[in-house]
Each structure stands twice: as C-alpha cells, then as structure tokens.
Design a protein around this motif. Structure first.
Motif, PDB file in Angstrom:
ATOM      1  N   UNK A   1       0.833  -1.208   0.000  1.00  0.00           N
ATOM      2  CA  UNK A   1       0.000   0.000   0.000  1.00  0.00           C
ATOM      3  C   UNK A   1       0.867   1.257   0.000  1.00  0.00           C
ATOM      4  N   UNK A   2       1.887   1.270   0.849  1.00  0.00           N
ATOM      5  CA  UNK A   2       2.790   2.426   0.915  1.00  0.00           C
ATOM      6  C   UNK A   2       3.576   2.578  -0.383  1.00  0.00           C
ATOM      7  N   UNK A   3       4.000   1.467  -0.959  1.00  0.00           N
ATOM      8  CA  UNK A   3       4.741   1.520  -2.220  1.00  0.00           C
ATOM      9  C   UNK A   3       3.862   2.076  -3.338  1.00  0.00           C
ATOM     10  N   UNK A   4       2.600   1.703  -3.339  1.00  0.00           N
ATOM     11  CA  UNK A   4       1.656   2.210  -4.348  1.00  0.00           C
ATOM     12  C   UNK A   4       1.486   3.717  -4.213  1.00  0.00           C
ATOM     13  N   UNK A   5       1.295   4.165  -2.996  1.00  0.00           N
ATOM     14  CA  UNK A   5       1.140   5.600  -2.729  1.00  0.00           C
ATOM     15  C   UNK A   5       2.375   6.379  -3.177  1.00  0.00           C
ATOM     16  N   UNK A   6       3.542   5.849  -2.860  1.00  0.00           N
ATOM     17  CA  UNK A   6       4.772   6.566  -3.190  1.00  0.00           C
ATOM     18  C   UNK A   6       5.113   6.494  -4.672  1.00  0.00           C
ATOM     19  N   UNK A   7       4.684   5.442  -5.346  1.00  0.00           N
ATOM     20  CA  UNK A   7       4.863   5.396  -6.797  1.00  0.00           C
ATOM     21  C   UNK A   7       4.066   6.522  -7.452  1.00  0.00           C
ATOM     22  N   UNK A   8       2.866   6.757  -6.955  1.00  0.00           N
ATOM     23  CA  UNK A   8       2.055   7.865  -7.477  1.00  0.00           C
ATOM     24  C   UNK A   8       2.743   9.210  -7.242  1.00  0.00           C
ATOM     25  N   UNK A   9       3.409   9.351  -6.104  1.00  0.00           N
ATOM     26  CA  UNK A   9       4.131  10.590  -5.814  1.00  0.00           C
ATOM     27  C   UNK A   9       5.359  10.758  -6.703  1.00  0.00           C
ATOM     28  N   UNK A  10       5.971   9.647  -7.065  1.00  0.00           N
ATOM     29  CA  UNK A  10       7.211   9.686  -7.843  1.00  0.00           C
ATOM     30  C   UNK A  10       7.003  10.137  -9.287  1.00  0.00           C
ATOM     31  N   UNK A  11       5.896   9.741  -9.885  1.00  0.00           N
ATOM     32  CA  UNK A  11       5.724   9.901 -11.327  1.00  0.00           C
ATOM     33  C   UNK A  11       5.940  11.332 -11.832  1.00  0.00           C
ATOM     34  N   UNK A  12       5.394  12.356 -11.181  1.00  0.00           N
ATOM     35  CA  UNK A  12       5.634  13.712 -11.699  1.00  0.00           C
ATOM     36  C   UNK A  12       7.099  14.123 -11.660  1.00  0.00           C
ATOM     37  N   UNK A  13       7.915  13.403 -10.895  1.00  0.00           N
ATOM     38  CA  UNK A  13       9.333  13.749 -10.780  1.00  0.00           C
ATOM     39  C   UNK A  13      10.213  12.969 -11.751  1.00  0.00           C
ATOM     40  N   UNK A  14       9.626  12.045 -12.511  1.00  0.00           N
ATOM     41  CA  UNK A  14      10.420  11.301 -13.486  1.00  0.00           C
ATOM     42  C   UNK A  14      10.821  12.240 -14.623  1.00  0.00           C
ATOM     43  N   UNK A  15      12.053  12.132 -15.101  1.00  0.00           N
ATOM     44  CA  UNK A  15      12.533  13.080 -16.111  1.00  0.00           C
ATOM     45  C   UNK A  15      11.933  12.880 -17.498  1.00  0.00           C
ATOM     46  N   UNK A  16      11.429  11.690 -17.781  1.00  0.00           N
ATOM     47  CA  UNK A  16      10.866  11.403 -19.104  1.00  0.00           C
ATOM     48  C   UNK A  16       9.920  10.207 -18.994  1.00  0.00           C
ATOM     49  N   UNK A  17       9.463   9.732 -20.149  1.00  0.00           N
ATOM     50  CA  UNK A  17       8.508   8.617 -20.177  1.00  0.00           C
ATOM     51  C   UNK A  17       9.171   7.291 -20.550  1.00  0.00           C
ATOM     52  N   UNK A  18      10.476   7.210 -20.398  1.00  0.00           N
ATOM     53  CA  UNK A  18      11.184   5.987 -20.794  1.00  0.00           C
ATOM     54  C   UNK A  18      10.656   4.746 -20.069  1.00  0.00           C
ATOM     55  N   UNK A  19      10.222   4.909 -18.835  1.00  0.00           N
ATOM     56  CA  UNK A  19       9.758   3.762 -18.045  1.00  0.00           C
ATOM     57  C   UNK A  19       8.228   3.672 -18.015  1.00  0.00           C
ATOM     58  N   UNK A  20       7.581   4.300 -18.996  1.00  0.00           N
ATOM     59  CA  UNK A  20       6.116   4.332 -18.960  1.00  0.00           C
ATOM     60  C   UNK A  20       5.507   2.932 -18.927  1.00  0.00           C
TER      61      UNK A  20
END
Length: 245
Positions: A100-119
C-alpha cells in the motif's frame, strides 16, 4: 492485574511503531537535505535497498514510505532507475501495508520522473496493483496511482485498450457454462473467484477513467467554432455531422 499490565505494554508498543516510523522518515529527509544529492545517492539509497528484504515489515515499510520523500533530493535520472527499482521490489512484498505504501509513493514519484522511458513498466505495475488481492492496495491504486499515471503518461487511449484487453482476458480464461458448440451457454463463462475479483476491480478502474475519457472527448471533438461549451448546432460543421451520423 499482571495480565492487564502486560496488555497495556503491548498496546503502547504498537502505538509507538507508527510514531517511530514517522520520526525515522523525517530524519531521513532531513539527512538528505543536509548531505545533498551525491551522498544521498551513494550512502542513503543503498541503505534503503538493503532493507527491502528485511525480516521485519516495519523496516520495509519505512523504505516504501521514504521513496517518494527522498526522490526530491536525488538527480532525476536516479528517480526512474534506482528508486523505481526499489518500488518494484516493494510492490511484491508479502505485507499489505508495505504494498500500500509503495503504491502511494509510486504515485508521488511519477511527476518527478525526467521522461517517459519507463512508462510501460509503470503501466504494468499499475495494472498489477489494481488487481492486488488486498482491497486496501486496490483502493490506493485506483484513487491515487491510476490518475497519476494518466496525467504523467498522457496515454489514455493506451490504458483504455490494455484495460479492456485485461477484462476480456480475465473472462476468457474461465470455462464456458456449456461445452456444446453453437449453444448460447457455450458463450457464457463461469467466473472463478480470482477472475470475479479481477473483473470487478478492472471495471472499477474503468469508472475511475470515465472523467478523463469525458475530458479527452471534449478536447478532441472537432468543433467548428472556438467555443466548445456552446450546445448550438452551429458549432459542428456539415462534414463533422456526416462523419458521426
């Protein structure tokens, strides 16, 4: 009396665990602020990596909670490499609270990713978490992660196609009611418990996507005038009306 005393001690212990985790998380963030990007990447993040398989879930939970917080203090290329790898490991954790915590933090991380390479990797994780056996994880995935992926990736059409494919695949894995070819019952399926759960949460995901689909339809509708909010027929060209007839 002794029993009540021991019970109080145990209760106090479990109450203190979340407080302790918050204090540790705050300490990690303050340390990252102080030491800067390089030392956070070379000293603090490796410590996080070493804890992802720790026998105590509190340690793993702390790592899951810290991913989104620490991402601000590392270089952008580390966010979608090492930190994403840590999250990938934690979404497989046996403990619901860690996933659950990992899911929440993944959502927080996405806007900070530099590009869509890992989309596509993130999209795969999203569907995995939406179909998680825990309702708590599913709730966070639907309410936080799905909107975050849609906004970050801007690939609503792709998500919709994959979602429908998952729904159909879940149904098609189930045996037909009747084995007699050509009958109506041969086209109906007996849903198993797992398939029923998956289809249920995937349909919930579809409802969560509807506001985005509605917005996309409005934005891409070929209005003839500059004011798409008007409901008068003059907004549509004759060719447009013919194509939708």
């Amino acid at each position: 009396m002794l029993h009540m005393h021991n019970l109080s001690r145990h209760t106090a212990f479990f109450v203190l665990i979340p407080v302790f985790l918050v204090m540790c998380l705050q300490a990690c963030v303050e340390l990252a602020k102080s030491v800067g990007e390089m030392r956070t990447e070379t000293e603090l993040l490796p410590q996080c990596w070493e804890q992802i398989n720790h026998q105590y879930e509190e340690r793993r939970l702390l790592v899951a909670q810290s991913c989104g917080e620490l991402a601000v203090y590392v270089r952008p290329e580390i966010r979608d490499s090492l930190i994403l790898s840590i999250v990938q490991q934690l979404v497989e954790d046996a403990a619901t609270v860690v996933r659950e915590a990992a899911t929440h933090n993944l959502a927080l991380l996405l806007p900070m990713f530099p590009n869509l390479d890992k989309y596509y990797k993130v999209e795969e994780l999203m569907f995995q978490l939406v179909c998680d056996p825990s309702g708590a994880v599913v709730e966070v995935a639907l309410k936080e992660l799905v909107p975050a992926v849609v906004r970050w990736g801007d690939k609503l059409d792709q998500i919709s196609r994959v979602l429908l494919a998952h729904i159909l695949a879940s149904a098609q894995r189930c045996p037909p009611i009747s084995g007699v070819e050509g009958t109506i019952d041969s086209h109906l399926r007996v849903l198993g418990e797992q398939e029923r759960w998956n289809i249920g949460v995937l349909l919930r995901m579809l409802t969560e996507l509807l506001p985005f689909i509605h917005q996309k339809a409005i934005q891409t509708c070929p209005f003839a005038s500059a004011d798409p909010t008007s409901s008068t027929p003059e907004n549509f060209s004759a060719s447009c009306l013919k194509s939708y007839a």
